[in-house]
Design a protein around this motif. Sequence first.
Motif, PDB file in Angstrom:
ATOM      1  N   LEU A 124      87.984  15.980 -39.241  1.00 16.63           N
ATOM      2  CA  LEU A 124      89.153  16.613 -38.627  1.00 16.63           C
ATOM      3  C   LEU A 124      89.728  17.745 -39.467  1.00 16.63           C
ATOM      4  O   LEU A 124      90.482  18.573 -38.952  1.00 16.63           O
ATOM      5  CB  LEU A 124      90.264  15.570 -38.407  1.00 16.63           C
ATOM      6  CG  LEU A 124      90.014  14.552 -37.318  1.00 16.63           C
ATOM      7  CD1 LEU A 124      91.102  13.490 -37.334  1.00 16.63           C
ATOM      8  CD2 LEU A 124      89.964  15.235 -35.968  1.00 16.63           C
ATOM      9  N   GLY A 125      89.403  17.803 -40.743  1.00 18.77           N
ATOM     10  CA  GLY A 125      90.038  18.752 -41.656  1.00 18.77           C
ATOM     11  C   GLY A 125      89.971  20.195 -41.207  1.00 18.77           C
ATOM     12  O   GLY A 125      90.990  20.879 -41.124  1.00 18.77           O
ATOM     13  N   LEU A 126      88.778  20.683 -40.898  1.00 11.38           N
ATOM     14  CA  LEU A 126      88.649  22.085 -40.494  1.00 11.38           C
ATOM     15  C   LEU A 126      89.232  22.330 -39.112  1.00 11.38           C
ATOM     16  O   LEU A 126      89.811  23.388 -38.859  1.00 11.38           O
ATOM     17  CB  LEU A 126      87.185  22.524 -40.552  1.00 11.38           C
ATOM     18  CG  LEU A 126      86.607  22.686 -41.959  1.00 11.38           C
ATOM     19  CD1 LEU A 126      85.127  23.024 -41.893  1.00 11.38           C
ATOM     20  CD2 LEU A 126      87.361  23.740 -42.756  1.00 11.38           C
ATOM     21  N   ALA A 127      89.116  21.367 -38.210  1.00  4.97           N
ATOM     22  CA  ALA A 127      89.680  21.518 -36.864  1.00  4.97           C
ATOM     23  C   ALA A 127      91.202  21.633 -36.935  1.00  4.97           C
ATOM     24  O   ALA A 127      91.805  22.527 -36.323  1.00  4.97           O
ATOM     25  CB  ALA A 127      89.277  20.345 -35.976  1.00  4.97           C
ATOM     26  N   ILE A 128      91.830  20.755 -37.690  1.00  9.69           N
ATOM     27  CA  ILE A 128      93.289  20.798 -37.846  1.00  9.69           C
ATOM     28  C   ILE A 128      93.697  22.065 -38.585  1.00  9.69           C
ATOM     29  O   ILE A 128      94.659  22.732 -38.214  1.00  9.69           O
ATOM     30  CB  ILE A 128      93.800  19.540 -38.574  1.00  9.69           C
ATOM     31  CG1 ILE A 128      93.630  18.308 -37.678  1.00  9.69           C
ATOM     32  CG2 ILE A 128      95.262  19.707 -39.000  1.00  9.69           C
ATOM     33  CD1 ILE A 128      93.901  16.994 -38.374  1.00  9.69           C
ATOM     34  N   SER A 129      92.950  22.416 -39.621  1.00 15.45           N
ATOM     35  CA  SER A 129      93.274  23.613 -40.399  1.00 15.45           C
ATOM     36  C   SER A 129      93.228  24.870 -39.537  1.00 15.45           C
ATOM     37  O   SER A 129      94.109  25.724 -39.617  1.00 15.45           O
ATOM     38  CB  SER A 129      92.308  23.752 -41.582  1.00 15.45           C
ATOM     39  OG  SER A 129      92.514  22.700 -42.506  1.00 15.45           O
ATOM     40  N   ARG A 130      92.203  24.986 -38.698  1.00 10.24           N
ATOM     41  CA  ARG A 130      92.120  26.165 -37.819  1.00 10.24           C
ATOM     42  C   ARG A 130      93.288  26.168 -36.837  1.00 10.24           C
ATOM     43  O   ARG A 130      93.877  27.215 -36.556  1.00 10.24           O
ATOM     44  CB  ARG A 130      90.798  26.198 -37.059  1.00 10.24           C
ATOM     45  CG  ARG A 130      90.761  27.381 -36.077  1.00 10.24           C
ATOM     46  CD  ARG A 130      89.466  27.495 -35.356  1.00 10.24           C
ATOM     47  NE  ARG A 130      88.659  28.511 -36.009  1.00 10.24           N
ATOM     48  CZ  ARG A 130      87.437  28.841 -35.620  1.00 10.24           C
ATOM     49  NH1 ARG A 130      86.864  28.198 -34.619  1.00 10.24           N
ATOM     50  NH2 ARG A 130      86.778  29.788 -36.231  1.00 10.24           N
ATOM     51  N   SER A 131      93.645  25.002 -36.303  1.00  9.17           N
ATOM     52  CA  SER A 131      94.763  24.905 -35.378  1.00  9.17           C
ATOM     53  C   SER A 131      96.062  25.377 -36.039  1.00  9.17           C
ATOM     54  O   SER A 131      96.850  26.110 -35.444  1.00  9.17           O
ATOM     55  CB  SER A 131      94.893  23.462 -34.891  1.00  9.17           C
ATOM     56  OG  SER A 131      96.008  23.316 -34.064  1.00  9.17           O
ATOM     57  N   ILE A 132      96.274  24.979 -37.282  1.00  9.49           N
ATOM     58  CA  ILE A 132      97.470  25.405 -38.032  1.00  9.49           C
ATOM     59  C   ILE A 132      97.452  26.922 -38.223  1.00  9.49           C
ATOM     60  O   ILE A 132      98.457  27.598 -38.002  1.00  9.49           O
ATOM     61  CB  ILE A 132      97.554  24.673 -39.387  1.00  9.49           C
ATOM     62  CG1 ILE A 132      97.894  23.200 -39.174  1.00  9.49           C
ATOM     63  CG2 ILE A 132      98.568  25.342 -40.308  1.00  9.49           C
ATOM     64  CD1 ILE A 132      97.755  22.335 -40.420  1.00  9.49           C
TER      65      ILE A 132
END
Length: 169
Positions: A124-132
């Motif tokens: 989830l790290g990169l998915a959440i980071s891109r969303s932010i």
Amino acid sequence: MRELVEKKEPERTNIDVEEFARACIDLVEMGQGGKRSIISYTVEPDLPFLPADPVQIRQVLVNLLRNAREAVSDSETQEVHLFVVGTDGFIEFRVRDTGPGVPEEVVPELFRAFSGKKQKGLGLGLAISRSIAQNHGGDLFLDTNAIKPGATFVLKLPTGKPVYSESES
């Protein structure tokens, strides 16, 4: 978890970029049990303040730095470098490592939730980071033109207008 992914307006303050970068590196290196520092950084001089939510952007940058540190753990050359530069109304945090790089077949799914290939974590790290990043009007991407071997991830955020508190107006 829902709060992390939820699209809500960031609570922006003016971030001193150089101080912020150093603090993120310190956070990543904390608890490394006396291992030598493999993270270095270069910040372009005279960058403007970055109007962003420091908690959210710290989460993104720390995630990128930790991923990079993990990527070089088995490499002969273990280096991670954070370059912070200003370009056309944006500030870019470029995290470059000397690890094996991102396999070509993984690139299309890289920012999709639950698609990670690492042994630990949920992917989830990169998915959440891109969303932010996108919620801040910016983006997070893999620089496919960067020097190989290794990987370079770019967190790109708009400089925009400074944030003023009511006491400053």
